[in-house]
Write a protein that holds these residues in place. Structure first.
Motif, mmCIF file in Angstrom:
data_model
loop_
_atom_site.group_PDB
_atom_site.id
_atom_site.type_symbol
_atom_site.label_atom_id
_atom_site.label_comp_id
_atom_site.label_asym_id
_atom_site.label_seq_id
_atom_site.Cartn_x
_atom_site.Cartn_y
_atom_site.Cartn_z
ATOM 1 N N UNK A 63 0.793 -1.233 0.000
ATOM 2 C CA UNK A 63 0.000 0.000 0.000
ATOM 3 C C UNK A 63 0.825 1.282 0.000
ATOM 4 N N UNK A 64 2.114 1.207 0.265
ATOM 5 C CA UNK A 64 2.930 2.420 0.235
ATOM 6 C C UNK A 64 3.046 2.922 -1.197
ATOM 7 N N UNK A 65 2.923 4.218 -1.379
ATOM 8 C CA UNK A 65 2.924 4.804 -2.726
ATOM 9 C C UNK A 65 4.187 5.596 -3.031
ATOM 10 N N UNK A 66 5.079 5.723 -2.052
ATOM 11 C CA UNK A 66 6.345 6.409 -2.294
ATOM 12 C C UNK A 66 7.430 5.751 -1.453
ATOM 13 N N UNK A 92 12.198 -9.494 4.359
ATOM 14 C CA UNK A 92 12.977 -8.255 4.311
ATOM 15 C C UNK A 92 13.314 -7.882 2.879
ATOM 16 N N UNK A 93 13.588 -8.878 2.049
ATOM 17 C CA UNK A 93 13.920 -8.605 0.651
ATOM 18 C C UNK A 93 12.723 -8.018 -0.097
ATOM 19 N N UNK A 94 11.514 -8.447 0.269
ATOM 20 C CA UNK A 94 10.330 -7.858 -0.354
ATOM 21 C C UNK A 94 10.243 -6.365 -0.029
ATOM 22 N N UNK A 137 13.252 -0.029 -3.382
ATOM 23 C CA UNK A 137 14.098 0.324 -4.520
ATOM 24 C C UNK A 137 13.253 0.698 -5.732
ATOM 25 N N UNK A 138 12.192 -0.061 -5.981
ATOM 26 C CA UNK A 138 11.310 0.226 -7.116
ATOM 27 C C UNK A 138 10.668 1.606 -6.968
ATOM 28 N N UNK A 182 15.416 2.988 -8.179
ATOM 29 C CA UNK A 182 16.818 2.581 -8.066
ATOM 30 C C UNK A 182 16.888 1.056 -7.988
ATOM 31 N N UNK A 183 18.101 0.545 -7.742
ATOM 32 C CA UNK A 183 18.324 -0.885 -7.593
ATOM 33 C C UNK A 183 18.960 -1.160 -6.238
#
Length: 216
Positions: free
Chosen positions: A94-97, A151-153, A159-160, A164-165
Motif C-alpha cells: 500500500x505504500x505509494x512512495x 525483508x527482501x520484499x 528500490x522500485x 533505483x536498484x
C-alpha cells in the motif's frame, strides 16, 4: 441403498477431519500458552512441566500432544512465525512512495519490539541454541529463510519506488537489518524501562538512514 452407502462412507471421513481439526486446534492453544512461558524464561530454563505449570493444561495433556520439548518448541516457532513472515506485506503493497514505505517500515519494526519483545527474544534465543541443538536447526533455518525473503520484499519494493536498484544482495540486506534489530532489542530488554522508547527511537532513526544506503 446407494444413498445409504455413500452416507456411510462420508460420515467416517467427516468425523476423521473433525478429529484432526480438534487436535490441531488444541496444539495451537498449547503453543500460544507455551510461547508466553518461553518468552519469559527462555529455551534452556523451560521444560514441558514448566510450561504446564504456567498454563491451563496439565503436564499429561501437554505430553499427549507433544512427545518432547523439541517437538513443542518447533511447533511453537512455526506457529508464531506464520504471522510474522507476512508482517510487512501490507506496508509493501500500500505504500505509494519510497519515503512512505521507509517511514512506515521503521515504525513497524519499533512497534513489533514494543508489543512482542519477549517473542523476539525467544526467537534469537532459539536461533543461538540451534548451533548446539541439531533438532532445532531445520525449523530455524526454514524460518530464517522466510524472514530473509520478507525483508527482501521490503527492500525490493523500496528500490522500485525510489527508481533505483538494491546495492547489495538479499542475504546482506537481511543481515544488516537483522543485526540492527537484534542490537536494539537487547537495549530494549536489558536497559531501564524508562529508556525503552528512546531505544526504539534510535531504531527508527537508524533504519531510516540505512535503507537509502542499501540502494544505488
Amino acid at each position: 441403498m446407494a444413498a445409504r452407502s455413500a452416507s456411510s462412507v462420508a460420515d467416517p471421513v467427516a468425523s476423521a477431519a473433525a478429529r484432526v481439526s480438534k487436535h490441531d486446534n488444541r496444539r495451537d492453544q498449547l503453543a500460544e500458552s507455551a510461547l508466553v512461558t518461553l518468552g519469559k524464561l527462555g529455551y534452556a530454563r523451560t521444560s514441558l512441566r514448566e510450561i504446564a505449570q504456567h498454563s491451563p493444561f496439565s503436564h499429561g495433556v501437554v505430553h499427549y500432544y507433544f512427545a518432547d520439548k523439541q517437538e513443542l518448541i518447533t511447533y511453537c516457532v512455526r506457529y508464531y512465525k506464520r504471522s510474522c513472515v507476512t508482517r510487512y506485506d501490507e506496508i509493501v503493497e500500500t505504500s505509494t512512495s519510497a519515503d512512505e514505505l521507509r517511514t512506515r517500515f521503521a515504525a513497524k519494526l519499533a512497534e513489533t519490539i514494543r508489543e512482542e519483545g519477549p517473542m523476539h527474544q525467544l526467537w534469537y534465543d532459539l536461533r543461538n541454541q540451534s548451533m548446539f541443538e541439531p533438532a532445532l536447526r531445520e525449523v530455524v533455518l526454514e524460518i530464517d529463510g522466510q524472514l530473509e525473503a520478507m525483508i527482501w520484499r521490503v527492500v525490493s519494493r523500496y528500490a522500485t519506488l525510489a527508481d533505483q536498484q538494491p546495492a547489495v544482495d538479499s542475504s546482506t540486506c537481511y543481515g544488516m537489518l537483522d543485526g540492527l534489530f537484534a542490537q536494539i532489542l537487547l537495549a530494549w530488554a536489558a536497559g531501564p524501562v524508562e529508556a525503552r522508547e528512546d531505544a526504539l527511537a534510535v531504531l527508527t532513526g537508524r533504519v531510516d538512514a540505512l535503507l537509502p544506503a542499501l540502494l544505488r
